[in-house]
Design a protein around this motif. Structure first.
Motif, PDB file in Angstrom:
ATOM      1  N   GLY A 299     -23.388 -25.080  29.752  1.00  0.00           N
ATOM      2  CA  GLY A 299     -24.492 -24.597  30.560  1.00  0.00           C
ATOM      3  C   GLY A 299     -24.195 -24.774  32.033  1.00  0.00           C
ATOM      4  O   GLY A 299     -23.906 -25.878  32.481  1.00  0.00           O
ATOM      5  N   GLU A 300     -24.252 -23.699  32.800  1.00  0.00           N
ATOM      6  CA  GLU A 300     -23.838 -23.764  34.198  1.00  0.00           C
ATOM      7  C   GLU A 300     -24.924 -24.290  35.118  1.00  0.00           C
ATOM      8  O   GLU A 300     -24.664 -24.620  36.280  1.00  0.00           O
ATOM      9  CB  GLU A 300     -23.390 -22.389  34.681  1.00  0.00           C
ATOM     10  CG  GLU A 300     -24.463 -21.308  34.597  1.00  0.00           C
ATOM     11  CD  GLU A 300     -23.933 -19.940  34.985  1.00  0.00           C
ATOM     12  OE1 GLU A 300     -22.767 -19.874  35.418  1.00  0.00           O
ATOM     13  OE2 GLU A 300     -24.665 -18.953  34.857  1.00  0.00           O
ATOM     14  N   ASN A 301     -26.156 -24.396  34.647  1.00  0.00           N
ATOM     15  CA  ASN A 301     -27.238 -24.888  35.481  1.00  0.00           C
ATOM     16  C   ASN A 301     -27.695 -26.282  35.093  1.00  0.00           C
ATOM     17  O   ASN A 301     -28.801 -26.697  35.406  1.00  0.00           O
ATOM     18  CB  ASN A 301     -28.436 -23.931  35.423  1.00  0.00           C
ATOM     19  CG  ASN A 301     -28.175 -22.662  36.206  1.00  0.00           C
ATOM     20  OD1 ASN A 301     -27.660 -22.706  37.312  1.00  0.00           O
ATOM     21  ND2 ASN A 301     -28.489 -21.529  35.618  1.00  0.00           N
ATOM     22  N   LYS A 302     -26.868 -27.018  34.403  1.00  0.00           N
ATOM     23  CA  LYS A 302     -27.220 -28.381  34.022  1.00  0.00           C
ATOM     24  C   LYS A 302     -26.884 -29.362  35.147  1.00  0.00           C
ATOM     25  O   LYS A 302     -25.894 -29.213  35.849  1.00  0.00           O
ATOM     26  CB  LYS A 302     -26.485 -28.791  32.746  1.00  0.00           C
ATOM     27  CG  LYS A 302     -27.078 -28.199  31.486  1.00  0.00           C
ATOM     28  CD  LYS A 302     -26.480 -28.880  30.269  1.00  0.00           C
ATOM     29  CE  LYS A 302     -27.211 -28.461  29.006  1.00  0.00           C
ATOM     30  NZ  LYS A 302     -27.032 -27.053  28.723  1.00  0.00           N
ATOM     31  N   THR A 303     -27.708 -30.368  35.258  1.00  0.00           N
ATOM     32  CA  THR A 303     -27.500 -31.388  36.270  1.00  0.00           C
ATOM     33  C   THR A 303     -26.566 -32.477  35.760  1.00  0.00           C
ATOM     34  O   THR A 303     -26.348 -32.636  34.560  1.00  0.00           O
ATOM     35  CB  THR A 303     -28.838 -32.039  36.634  1.00  0.00           C
ATOM     36  OG1 THR A 303     -29.382 -32.660  35.457  1.00  0.00           O
ATOM     37  CG2 THR A 303     -29.836 -31.007  37.147  1.00  0.00           C
ATOM     38  N   VAL A 320     -23.497 -28.134  41.838  1.00  0.00           N
ATOM     39  CA  VAL A 320     -24.538 -27.381  42.532  1.00  0.00           C
ATOM     40  C   VAL A 320     -25.911 -27.555  41.908  1.00  0.00           C
ATOM     41  O   VAL A 320     -26.925 -27.268  42.540  1.00  0.00           O
ATOM     42  CB  VAL A 320     -24.189 -25.874  42.605  1.00  0.00           C
ATOM     43  CG1 VAL A 320     -22.972 -25.659  43.481  1.00  0.00           C
ATOM     44  CG2 VAL A 320     -23.979 -25.287  41.213  1.00  0.00           C
ATOM     45  N   ALA A 321     -25.980 -28.026  40.669  1.00  0.00           N
ATOM     46  CA  ALA A 321     -27.276 -28.246  40.036  1.00  0.00           C
ATOM     47  C   ALA A 321     -27.873 -29.605  40.386  1.00  0.00           C
ATOM     48  O   ALA A 321     -29.015 -29.890  40.033  1.00  0.00           O
ATOM     49  CB  ALA A 321     -27.152 -28.112  38.516  1.00  0.00           C
ATOM     50  N   ASP A 322     -27.112 -30.452  41.067  1.00  0.00           N
ATOM     51  CA  ASP A 322     -27.592 -31.802  41.366  1.00  0.00           C
ATOM     52  C   ASP A 322     -28.584 -31.793  42.527  1.00  0.00           C
ATOM     53  O   ASP A 322     -28.499 -30.970  43.436  1.00  0.00           O
ATOM     54  CB  ASP A 322     -26.420 -32.719  41.708  1.00  0.00           C
ATOM     55  CG  ASP A 322     -25.566 -33.038  40.503  1.00  0.00           C
ATOM     56  OD1 ASP A 322     -26.053 -32.866  39.369  1.00  0.00           O
ATOM     57  OD2 ASP A 322     -24.408 -33.449  40.690  1.00  0.00           O
ATOM     58  N   TYR A 323     -29.487 -32.739  42.491  1.00  0.00           N
ATOM     59  CA  TYR A 323     -30.452 -32.876  43.579  1.00  0.00           C
ATOM     60  C   TYR A 323     -31.066 -34.261  43.540  1.00  0.00           C
ATOM     61  O   TYR A 323     -31.000 -34.979  42.536  1.00  0.00           O
ATOM     62  CB  TYR A 323     -31.553 -31.818  43.478  1.00  0.00           C
ATOM     63  CG  TYR A 323     -32.329 -31.829  42.173  1.00  0.00           C
ATOM     64  CD1 TYR A 323     -33.535 -32.515  42.068  1.00  0.00           C
ATOM     65  CD2 TYR A 323     -31.865 -31.151  41.050  1.00  0.00           C
ATOM     66  CE1 TYR A 323     -34.254 -32.525  40.868  1.00  0.00           C
ATOM     67  CE2 TYR A 323     -32.563 -31.155  39.859  1.00  0.00           C
ATOM     68  CZ  TYR A 323     -33.757 -31.845  39.775  1.00  0.00           C
ATOM     69  OH  TYR A 323     -34.466 -31.860  38.595  1.00  0.00           O
ATOM     70  N   VAL A 365     -34.111 -31.977  47.398  1.00  0.00           N
ATOM     71  CA  VAL A 365     -32.969 -31.936  48.302  1.00  0.00           C
ATOM     72  C   VAL A 365     -31.732 -31.643  47.469  1.00  0.00           C
ATOM     73  O   VAL A 365     -31.332 -32.451  46.623  1.00  0.00           O
ATOM     74  CB  VAL A 365     -32.792 -33.268  49.056  1.00  0.00           C
ATOM     75  CG1 VAL A 365     -31.617 -33.170  50.024  1.00  0.00           C
ATOM     76  CG2 VAL A 365     -34.077 -33.656  49.780  1.00  0.00           C
ATOM     77  N   GLY A 366     -31.129 -30.477  47.687  1.00  0.00           N
ATOM     78  CA  GLY A 366     -29.965 -30.067  46.899  1.00  0.00           C
ATOM     79  C   GLY A 366     -28.673 -30.611  47.462  1.00  0.00           C
ATOM     80  O   GLY A 366     -28.648 -31.459  48.358  1.00  0.00           O
ATOM     81  N   VAL A 367     -27.564 -30.102  46.935  1.00  0.00           N
ATOM     82  CA  VAL A 367     -26.249 -30.617  47.323  1.00  0.00           C
ATOM     83  C   VAL A 367     -25.920 -30.368  48.788  1.00  0.00           C
ATOM     84  O   VAL A 367     -25.037 -31.023  49.339  1.00  0.00           O
ATOM     85  CB  VAL A 367     -25.132 -30.023  46.430  1.00  0.00           C
ATOM     86  CG1 VAL A 367     -25.240 -30.559  45.016  1.00  0.00           C
ATOM     87  CG2 VAL A 367     -25.178 -28.495  46.445  1.00  0.00           C
ATOM     88  N   ASP A 368     -26.631 -29.436  49.434  1.00  0.00           N
ATOM     89  CA  ASP A 368     -26.389 -29.199  50.862  1.00  0.00           C
ATOM     90  C   ASP A 368     -27.203 -30.140  51.749  1.00  0.00           C
ATOM     91  O   ASP A 368     -27.107 -30.083  52.971  1.00  0.00           O
ATOM     92  CB  ASP A 368     -26.672 -27.743  51.234  1.00  0.00           C
ATOM     93  CG  ASP A 368     -28.068 -27.281  50.820  1.00  0.00           C
ATOM     94  OD1 ASP A 368     -28.901 -28.148  50.479  1.00  0.00           O
ATOM     95  OD2 ASP A 368     -28.317 -26.062  50.833  1.00  0.00           O
ATOM     96  N   ILE A 465     -29.474 -25.505  42.943  1.00  0.00           N
ATOM     97  CA  ILE A 465     -30.530 -25.214  41.981  1.00  0.00           C
ATOM     98  C   ILE A 465     -31.918 -25.369  42.590  1.00  0.00           C
ATOM     99  O   ILE A 465     -32.886 -24.799  42.092  1.00  0.00           O
ATOM    100  CB  ILE A 465     -30.375 -26.120  40.736  1.00  0.00           C
ATOM    101  CG1 ILE A 465     -31.099 -25.505  39.535  1.00  0.00           C
ATOM    102  CG2 ILE A 465     -30.868 -27.527  41.004  1.00  0.00           C
ATOM    103  CD1 ILE A 465     -30.795 -26.199  38.228  1.00  0.00           C
ATOM    104  N   VAL A 466     -32.044 -26.132  43.692  1.00  0.00           N
ATOM    105  CA  VAL A 466     -33.374 -26.318  44.273  1.00  0.00           C
ATOM    106  C   VAL A 466     -33.930 -25.012  44.806  1.00  0.00           C
ATOM    107  O   VAL A 466     -35.151 -24.834  44.860  1.00  0.00           O
ATOM    108  CB  VAL A 466     -33.363 -27.380  45.395  1.00  0.00           C
ATOM    109  CG1 VAL A 466     -32.919 -28.722  44.864  1.00  0.00           C
ATOM    110  CG2 VAL A 466     -32.508 -26.956  46.570  1.00  0.00           C
TER     111      VAL A 466
END
Length: 495
Positions: A299-303, A320-323, A365-368, A465-466
């Motif tokens: 799954g590409e949208n899993k954290t 990229v799904a982390d936040y 707050v996402g990875v950026d 993902i946020v």
């Protein structure tokens, strides 16, 4: 469990029933059979000689040999693929035994082998309990996946189980649910510790709803010394980690597919498998050379949280799904509203409407390292009437959180590098800490830049993902989405 659409996004609830019980939208995944993913090199398997990979059975383990004999006898078909144990430990992986083209058919597993909700009623003694026992039916209804978990716990201890040779090949889960208190504390995230505790409690509550009722009522099936909380937890984590959604567009049917669940995860992999009422068919997701590992995507949208909690590993890359989340308490916002009303300043209606039914106001707050737009807009508007900058207050909370951490980001990076590719609970904790501490560093830099020049210091990453949360209308009361955050920064607004 795995879904048929691994690209779709799903937000899990705090206590999980994991990927099975809630099912907002397919959020697919399977079990981390080995803990090495994505960048695993071919030499991790069949390292001594590529000739070994050309053999029909690359693993001399008699349990694996029995599994393959059982599958073939029942009509399973294999071409160009076998399974080998990872030299890094943990489990098996699918390996090409010849050069393969993308979408080349590799194996077929007939439906009669599946350990699934459809097969349990006729294949397991637990099936009759699911049909006739009101207590079991109440706590293990089909829609929850708990019936499959109970059946697995039973069949695991049944020497005559029709799935015996398959069950003998299942590894122990590596989820932090089974970690020691010290190992969980090493994550340095009260947010993650809380989620782990919640899922443990959820499993225990389900166990205590079934036991000792089952051991008292059906002692010939459930022995006290076998059906323990540890055994039940093993079954839950195994189903959650290795399960597929074997249903269709309108029906969810959970189950595990022998041999298919040896496939490990790589975020870039395409999923070339299909299921119908007769079989599970798997094709090569991409071109593979002799001895190379064959991956699928869970799954590409899993954290990272999801991989850690339910699969027991942290995949390389694909962050990229982390936040993390910023949470302002209801009491703090109430004081802010009182000040605004006392001064005759308008209060954003979204804040006043949310006050009645939420305990905290959550910003993502996402990875950026960028704070979600809605959150900044609302609280900047609210704080404008107080003379106190919301950005400065958020930054103070972030700095306080960073100062409270046991180790700094630079130290964790050095410690992980010193482990030289070792993969154990300590390295997992380091990887998780590095991920949320990087977000904290970017967040602090962004807030400093915003306070001084009204701009973000870090470029926006549209893959985060946020931004999907915002597009989906996930707002201030997003407790479900917040449950998969790696870290929570508690913010108290100035009085």
């Amino acid at each position: 469990g795995r879904s048929n659409d691994s690209s779709s996004m799903r937000i899990s609830v705090a206590v999980g029933c994991a990927a099975l019980a809630v099912g907002l939208v397919g959020y697919g995944g399977a079990g981390g059979m080995t803990r090495r993913t994505g960048n695993t090199l071919a030499q991790s398997f069949c390292e001594a000689t590529t000739a070994a990979c050309a053999q029909d059975n690359t693993d001399p383990d008699p349990q694996y040999t029995a599994l393959m004999a059982w599958l073939r006898k029942g009509g399973a078909r294999f071409h160009g693929v076998s399974a080998a144990r990872s030299l890094a430990g943990g489990g098996r992986a699918l390996i090409a035994t010849t050069a393969l083209e993308a979408q080349e058919h590799l194996f077929t597993i007939p439906v009669n082998f599946w350990f699934s909700e459809d097969n349990i009623p006729t294949g397991s003694a637990v099936g009759r309990l699911l049909l006739a026992d009101e207590v079991v039916l109440r706590h293990c209804g089909r829609e929850t996946g708990w019936g499959l978990i109970l059946a697995l716990d039973y069949e695991r201890h049944n020497p005559y189980s029709p799935w015996r040779v398959y069950l003998d090949n299942l590894p122990d889960p590596t989820s932090p649910i089974v970690w020691s208190a010290a190992a969980v504390a090493a994550l340095q995230s009260p947010q993650l510790s809380r989620q782990i505790s919640l899922l443990r409690r959820h499993i225990r509550q389900k166990y205590e709803a079934l036991f000792p009722y089952l051991t008292d009522t059906y002692p010939e099936m459930f022995q006290v010394d076998e059906h323990t909380i540890e055994s039940f937890t093993w079954a839950a984590l195994t189903v959650w980690g290795r399960g597929f959604d074997l249903g269709n567009a309108t029906t969810t049917t959970w189950g595990m597919v022998p041999f298919a669940d040896f496939a490990n995860h790589a975020p870039y992999a395409n999923n070339e498998y299909s299921m119908d009422s007769t079989s599970y068919d798997f094709a090569a997701p991409e071109t593979r050379n002799l001895g190379q590992e064959i991956f699928i995507s869970y799954g590409e949208n899993k954290t990272t949280y999801h991989f850690l909690q339910f699969y027991g590993f942290v995949p390389q890359g694909s962050e990229v799904a982390d936040y993390i989340v910023l949470s302002i308490s209801k009491s703090s916002v109430t004081r802010l509203v009182d000040r605004l009303e006392a001064s005759g300043t308008a209060v954003p209606p979204e804040i006043t409407s949310a006050l009645g039914n939420t305990s905290q106001f959550v910003g993502f707050v996402g990875v950026d390292g960028r704070v979600s737009d809605e959150y900044m807009r609302l609280f900047e508007a609210a704080s404008a009437g107080t003379g106190r900058s919301i950005t400065a207050q958020l930054l103070a909370g972030v700095r306080s959180a960073q100062n409270g951490l046991q180790t700094a980001l630079v130290d964790d990076v050095a410690a992980l590098a010193a482990k030289s590719g070792q993969y154990d609970d300590e390295s997992v904790a380091l990887a998780v800490r590095i991920r949320f501490k990087r977000i904290l560093v970017r967040l602090a830099a962004n807030l400093e830049a915003w306070e001084t020049s009204r701009r973000w210091a870090v470029p926006r990453d549209d893959r985060s993902i946020v931004y999907h949360f915002q597009d989906s209308g996930v707002g201030l009361k997003a407790s479900e989405a917040a449950s998969e955050a790696l870290f929570n920064v508690a913010i108290e607004l100035e009085s």
